[in-house]
Motif scaffolding. Structure first.
Motif, short mmCIF file in Angstrom:
data_model
loop_
_atom_site.label_atom_id
_atom_site.label_comp_id
_atom_site.label_asym_id
_atom_site.label_seq_id
_atom_site.Cartn_x
_atom_site.Cartn_y
_atom_site.Cartn_z
N GLN A 48 -16.08 -13.07 -77.97
CA GLN A 48 -16.15 -14.44 -78.46
C GLN A 48 -17.13 -15.30 -77.65
N LEU A 49 -17.84 -14.68 -76.72
CA LEU A 49 -18.79 -15.43 -75.89
C LEU A 49 -20.14 -15.56 -76.60
N HIS A 50 -20.75 -16.70 -76.39
CA HIS A 50 -22.06 -16.97 -77.00
C HIS A 50 -23.06 -17.31 -75.90
N ARG A 51 -23.99 -16.42 -75.66
CA ARG A 51 -24.98 -16.61 -74.61
C ARG A 51 -26.22 -17.36 -75.09
N THR A 52 -26.41 -17.42 -76.38
CA THR A 52 -27.62 -18.01 -76.94
C THR A 52 -27.88 -19.44 -76.48
N PRO A 53 -26.87 -20.33 -76.41
CA PRO A 53 -27.17 -21.70 -75.95
C PRO A 53 -27.73 -21.74 -74.53
N LEU A 54 -27.20 -20.90 -73.64
CA LEU A 54 -27.68 -20.86 -72.26
C LEU A 54 -29.09 -20.26 -72.20
N VAL A 55 -29.32 -19.21 -72.97
CA VAL A 55 -30.63 -18.57 -72.99
C VAL A 55 -31.68 -19.51 -73.58
N ALA A 56 -31.35 -20.17 -74.68
CA ALA A 56 -32.31 -21.09 -75.31
C ALA A 56 -32.68 -22.25 -74.38
N ARG A 87 -19.52 -26.38 -73.65
CA ARG A 87 -18.87 -25.39 -74.50
C ARG A 87 -18.05 -24.42 -73.66
N HIS A 88 -16.88 -24.06 -74.16
CA HIS A 88 -16.01 -23.13 -73.45
C HIS A 88 -16.24 -21.69 -73.86
N ASP A 89 -17.20 -21.47 -74.76
CA ASP A 89 -17.48 -20.10 -75.18
C ASP A 89 -18.82 -19.60 -74.65
N VAL A 90 -19.44 -20.37 -73.75
CA VAL A 90 -20.73 -19.98 -73.17
C VAL A 90 -20.48 -19.50 -71.75
N PRO A 91 -20.74 -18.22 -71.46
CA PRO A 91 -20.51 -17.72 -70.10
C PRO A 91 -21.56 -18.28 -69.14
N TRP A 92 -21.10 -18.71 -67.96
CA TRP A 92 -22.01 -19.24 -66.94
C TRP A 92 -22.46 -18.10 -66.07
N SER A 93 -23.70 -17.75 -66.25
CA SER A 93 -24.27 -16.62 -65.54
C SER A 93 -25.60 -17.02 -64.93
N GLY A 94 -25.69 -16.91 -63.61
CA GLY A 94 -26.96 -17.18 -62.95
C GLY A 94 -28.03 -16.21 -63.36
N ARG A 95 -27.64 -14.96 -63.61
CA ARG A 95 -28.63 -13.96 -64.04
C ARG A 95 -29.14 -14.29 -65.43
N ASP A 143 -21.71 -10.66 -67.10
CA ASP A 143 -21.08 -11.85 -66.55
C ASP A 143 -20.31 -12.58 -67.64
N THR A 144 -19.03 -12.88 -67.37
CA THR A 144 -18.19 -13.48 -68.40
C THR A 144 -17.52 -14.76 -67.96
N THR A 145 -17.93 -15.34 -66.84
CA THR A 145 -17.33 -16.58 -66.39
C THR A 145 -17.68 -17.70 -67.35
N VAL A 146 -16.68 -18.40 -67.84
CA VAL A 146 -16.91 -19.56 -68.69
C VAL A 146 -16.56 -20.81 -67.90
N ARG A 147 -17.05 -21.92 -68.36
CA ARG A 147 -16.79 -23.19 -67.66
C ARG A 147 -15.29 -23.41 -67.54
#
Length: 174
Positions: free
Chosen positions: A4-12, A83-91, A156-160
């Protein structure tokens, strides 16, 4: 949870900020500090007051554009952080920044240096092509490194506000 994680917002957000910040590095280091080129220096060498002012104006327009890209990327990052579905990943984010900078270098290099000939990396060298190709190669290397970091960040799966997790394992911090 990983499904259920969405990385696209962080990547964009990272790509747009990386492109903007990469543009700032280009403008500050190559245009202003080293003075190797200006936006239009191949077409209008800045050797008269008029052409120097024209180049300064277009350098300013360039800086305004990369500022807008950076600001929009920052706004996108802020939205991703809510967003609570965006994983916080430094990488993931770091990879997106590097990827964006690489995309900036390749796109700007192909269009401005090779296709339009508006300027070259080192305008005042007799043989400009090796400098332009090195700039493109650096951009391609950044794209590959950014892509690799983004891929590594998939683990990485840490979410806010969530527990710190890495590779699917709980850290015990809660």
């Amino acid at each position: 949870m990983a499904d259920q994680l969405h990385r696209t917002p962080l990547v964009a957000a990272g790509i747009l900020m990386g492109a903007g910040l990469g543009g700032f590095v280009d403008g500050i280091v190559l245009h202003q500090i080293l003075q190797w080129h200006n936006m239009l220096s191949a077409k209008y060498p800045p050797n008269t007051l008029f052409t120097a002012k024209a180049n300064m104006y277009w350098d300013g327009m360039f800086h305004a554009a990369v500022w807008v890209m950076t600001a929009v990327g920052l706004r996108m990052l802020w939205a991703a952080g809510r967003r609570h579905d965006v994983p916080w990943s430094g990488r993931t984010f770091g990879g997106a920044l590097v990827l964006g900078w690489g995309l900036f270098n390749v796109i700007e290099g192909v269009i401005d240096h090779l296709l339009l000939g508006l300027h070259h990396v080192h305008e005042y060298m007799a043989d400009k092509l090796p400098w332009d190709l090195a700039f493109l190669a650096f951009g391609a290397l950044q794209i590959l490194l950014g892509w690799a970091l983004i891929r590594a960040g998939r683990a990485d799966t840490t979410v806010r506000g969530g527990d710190i997790t890495w590779r699917g394992e709980r850290s015990g911090n809660g």
